[in-house]
Write an enzyme that holds these catalytic residues in place. Sequence first.
Site, PDB file in Angstrom:
ATOM      1  NE  ARG A 264      -0.479   4.289 -14.332  1.00  0.00           N
ATOM      2  CZ  ARG A 264      -1.861   4.432 -15.247  1.00  0.00           C
ATOM      3  NH1 ARG A 264      -2.175   5.373 -14.600  1.00  0.00           N
ATOM      4  NH2 ARG A 264      -2.098   4.647 -16.597  1.00  0.00           N
TER       5      ARG A 264
ATOM      6  N   PRO B 197      -0.225   5.022   8.950  1.00  0.00           N
ATOM      7  CG  PRO B 197      -0.169   3.513  10.579  1.00  0.00           C
ATOM      8  CD  PRO B 197       0.617   3.775   9.658  1.00  0.00           C
TER       9      PRO B 197
ATOM     10  CD  GLU C 203       5.080  -1.705  18.055  1.00  0.00           C
ATOM     11  OE1 GLU C 203       4.157  -1.339  18.431  1.00  0.00           O
ATOM     12  OE2 GLU C 203       5.291  -2.979  17.549  1.00  0.00           O
TER      13      GLU C 203
ATOM     14  CG  ASP D 193      -6.006   5.379 -16.092  1.00  0.00           C
ATOM     15  OD1 ASP D 193      -5.050   4.491 -16.679  1.00  0.00           O
ATOM     16  OD2 ASP D 193      -4.676   6.491 -15.811  1.00  0.00           O
TER      17      ASP D 193
HETATM   18  N1  ADE Z   1       2.291   2.050   7.389  1.00  0.00           N
HETATM   19  C1  ADE Z   1       1.663   1.356   7.642  1.00  0.00           C
HETATM   20  N2  ADE Z   1       0.840   1.217   7.673  1.00  0.00           N
HETATM   21  C2  ADE Z   1       0.649   2.710   6.019  1.00  0.00           C
HETATM   22  C3  ADE Z   1      -0.084   2.547   5.794  1.00  0.00           C
HETATM   23  N3  ADE Z   1      -1.740   2.186   5.801  1.00  0.00           N
HETATM   24  N4  ADE Z   1      -0.538   3.648   4.896  1.00  0.00           N
HETATM   25  C4  ADE Z   1       0.933   4.445   4.813  1.00  0.00           C
HETATM   26  N5  ADE Z   1       1.954   3.995   5.414  1.00  0.00           N
HETATM   27  C5  ADE Z   1       1.817   2.836   6.236  1.00  0.00           C
END
Ligand code: ADE
Length: 229
Positions: free
Chosen positions: A156, A91, A118, A171
Amino acid sequence: MPPAIRFDVVTVFPEIFGPVFAAGVVGRAMARGLVQLEAHDLRRYAHDRHRQVDDVPYGGGPGMVLKPEPLFEAIEEIKAHNSGPVILLEPWGERFDQGLARELAGEPGLVLVCGRYEGIDDRVRQAQADREVSIGDYVLSGGELAAMVIIDAVSRLVPGVLGDEESLAGDSFAGDELGHPQYTRPAEYRGLRVPEVLLSGNHKEIEAWRRAQARRRTLARAGAPRPER
Ligand code: ADE
């Protein structure tokens, strides 16, 4: 002929990738040999009889951390036949967007490593990862959905994957503009009418209307940051 691009995914849920890509554009590209996708079961690289791939975090705290050994060994084995970058789905990674999709579509392959629990032992990032990518500012319970998003968006863009009728030219994001609204028959449905100009047969006017609509969408979204590469 070798595939135009190959995706190797490292995951504790390899079985969820097949059904998602069985149908649609990517499924067809796989059937035609243009795209190759292998989901590798991380547990296959576990060392113990219980096929344990996680352990408690050093320093304490909740949850489990993916152990380094299975991940190192899986990634190293995959690297022998995939020369593309190793990407951790996290994330906090760099934001995935159409520009990054275009960049990645130029690679011979991608090695996509899905975190879970985690997190993963940081030595995997230090020693094995070329980049870390996020699909948005929210926390998923694992990297699998993020890997699927990247596989779809990148596939794609690989030459030959889309047929003529699906061409990339129109697109959203293909240029710097979002797409225009689309309509199909019937011309009126539940009192909602298709804009008159689209029924006019006047291609110049239709083109102008579409450009104006795309512009409107683009400006409406201008507040949302969308870095272009
Ligand atoms: N793993 C957990 N959340 C994620 C996200 N937002 N983007 C990529 N991998 C992730």
